[in-house]
Design a protein around this motif. Structure first.
Motif, PDB file in Angstrom:
ATOM      1  N   ALA A  65       5.162  -2.265  -5.657  1.00 20.02           N
ATOM      2  CA  ALA A  65       3.885  -2.623  -5.026  1.00 20.02           C
ATOM      3  C   ALA A  65       3.343  -3.906  -5.622  1.00 20.02           C
ATOM      4  N   ILE A  66       3.403  -4.020  -6.935  1.00 22.02           N
ATOM      5  CA  ILE A  66       2.932  -5.244  -7.595  1.00 22.02           C
ATOM      6  C   ILE A  66       3.763  -6.436  -7.143  1.00 22.02           C
ATOM      7  N   ASP A  67       5.078  -6.255  -7.077  1.00 21.41           N
ATOM      8  CA  ASP A  67       5.949  -7.344  -6.617  1.00 21.41           C
ATOM      9  C   ASP A  67       5.591  -7.770  -5.196  1.00 21.41           C
ATOM     10  N   SER A  68       5.302  -6.811  -4.329  1.00 22.96           N
ATOM     11  CA  SER A  68       4.922  -7.133  -2.946  1.00 22.96           C
ATOM     12  C   SER A  68       3.619  -7.910  -2.914  1.00 22.96           C
ATOM     13  N   LEU A  69       2.657  -7.492  -3.717  1.00 22.61           N
ATOM     14  CA  LEU A  69       1.368  -8.195  -3.754  1.00 22.61           C
ATOM     15  C   LEU A  69       1.505  -9.596  -4.339  1.00 22.61           C
ATOM     16  N   ILE A  70       2.326  -9.737  -5.365  1.00 21.95           N
ATOM     17  CA  ILE A  70       2.568 -11.066  -5.937  1.00 21.95           C
ATOM     18  C   ILE A  70       3.207 -11.977  -4.902  1.00 21.95           C
ATOM     19  N   GLU A  71       4.129 -11.434  -4.124  1.00 20.95           N
ATOM     20  CA  GLU A  71       4.779 -12.239  -3.077  1.00 20.95           C
ATOM     21  C   GLU A  71       3.768 -12.688  -2.030  1.00 20.95           C
ATOM     22  N   ILE A  72       2.782 -11.851  -1.717  1.00 26.50           N
ATOM     23  CA  ILE A  72       1.722 -12.254  -0.782  1.00 26.50           C
ATOM     24  C   ILE A  72       0.984 -13.450  -1.342  1.00 26.50           C
ATOM     25  N   VAL A  73       0.600 -13.374  -2.605  1.00 31.63           N
ATOM     26  CA  VAL A  73      -0.142 -14.468  -3.239  1.00 31.63           C
ATOM     27  C   VAL A  73       0.673 -15.753  -3.194  1.00 31.63           C
ATOM     28  N   LYS A  74       1.969 -15.653  -3.432  1.00 35.21           N
ATOM     29  CA  LYS A  74       2.837 -16.832  -3.391  1.00 35.21           C
ATOM     30  C   LYS A  74       2.876 -17.455  -1.995  1.00 35.21           C
ATOM     31  N   VAL A 108       0.846  -1.205   0.000  1.00 31.21           N
ATOM     32  CA  VAL A 108       0.000   0.000   0.000  1.00 31.21           C
ATOM     33  C   VAL A 108       0.877   1.250   0.000  1.00 31.21           C
ATOM     34  N   ALA A 109       1.897   1.256   0.850  1.00 22.64           N
ATOM     35  CA  ALA A 109       2.797   2.409   0.928  1.00 22.64           C
ATOM     36  C   ALA A 109       3.533   2.605  -0.394  1.00 22.64           C
ATOM     37  N   GLN A 110       3.970   1.521  -0.992  1.00 21.39           N
ATOM     38  CA  GLN A 110       4.662   1.615  -2.271  1.00 21.39           C
ATOM     39  C   GLN A 110       3.735   2.185  -3.346  1.00 21.39           C
ATOM     40  N   ASN A 111       2.489   1.767  -3.334  1.00 20.77           N
ATOM     41  CA  ASN A 111       1.525   2.277  -4.301  1.00 20.77           C
ATOM     42  C   ASN A 111       1.308   3.775  -4.120  1.00 20.77           C
ATOM     43  N   VAL A 112       1.127   4.202  -2.881  1.00 24.26           N
ATOM     44  CA  VAL A 112       0.914   5.622  -2.593  1.00 24.26           C
ATOM     45  C   VAL A 112       2.145   6.435  -2.995  1.00 24.26           C
ATOM     46  N   ALA A 113       3.320   5.842  -2.839  1.00 26.21           N
ATOM     47  CA  ALA A 113       4.571   6.515  -3.185  1.00 26.21           C
ATOM     48  C   ALA A 113       4.894   6.416  -4.681  1.00 26.21           C
ATOM     49  N   ALA A 114       3.938   5.921  -5.459  1.00 29.18           N
ATOM     50  CA  ALA A 114       4.101   5.758  -6.906  1.00 29.18           C
ATOM     51  C   ALA A 114       5.222   4.786  -7.261  1.00 29.18           C
ATOM     52  N   GLN A 115       5.476   3.834  -6.369  1.00 25.92           N
ATOM     53  CA  GLN A 115       6.436   2.758  -6.634  1.00 25.92           C
ATOM     54  C   GLN A 115       5.621   1.547  -7.092  1.00 25.92           C
ATOM     55  N   TYR A 116       5.017   1.697  -8.257  1.00 29.46           N
ATOM     56  CA  TYR A 116       4.011   0.737  -8.707  1.00 29.46           C
ATOM     57  C   TYR A 116       4.579  -0.656  -8.965  1.00 29.46           C
TER      58      TYR A 116
END
Length: 75
Positions: free
Chosen positions: A53-62, A42-50
Motif C-alpha cells: 500500500a505504501i509503495d502504491s501511494l509513493i508511486e502516486i506521488v511520483k 486502499v485495498a492493499q491497506n485493508v488486506a494488511a498488505q501495508y
C-alpha cells in the motif's frame, strides 16, 4: 470523482475478503490511472498488505502532476 472514490473505498472496506488481483491488473494495464492506483492502495491497506500500500501511494506521488484528478480529490 470524490464520490466515485468514496464508493470504491466503501465497497473495499465492506468486502469480507480482499483480492487485489483485479485492481493490480487494472494498474498494470494503465500505470497512469492514479484513481485505480489509489483504489489498489486502499485495498492493499485493508488486506494488511501495508508495504505494498505504501509503495502504491509513493508511486502516486511520483506520478502526480498539477492537472491530475487525484489531486483535486485531496484538495
Amino acid at each position: 470523482s470524490n464520490t466515485k472514490t468514496n464508493n470504491n473505498i466503501n465497497a473495499v472496506m465492506n468486502a469480507t475478503e480482499i483480492d487485489t488481483t483485479d485492481l493490480a491488473a487494472k494498474v498494470a494495464a494503465n500505470p497512469n490511472d492514479l484513481d485505480a492506483r489509489y483504489d489498489l492502495a486502499v485495498a492493499q491497506n485493508v488486506a494488511a498488505q501495508y508495504n505494498e500500500a505504501i509503495d502504491s501511494l509513493i508511486e502516486i506521488v511520483k506520478r502526480v502532476s498539477s492537472g491530475s484528478s487525484i489531486m483535486k480529490d485531496f484538495c
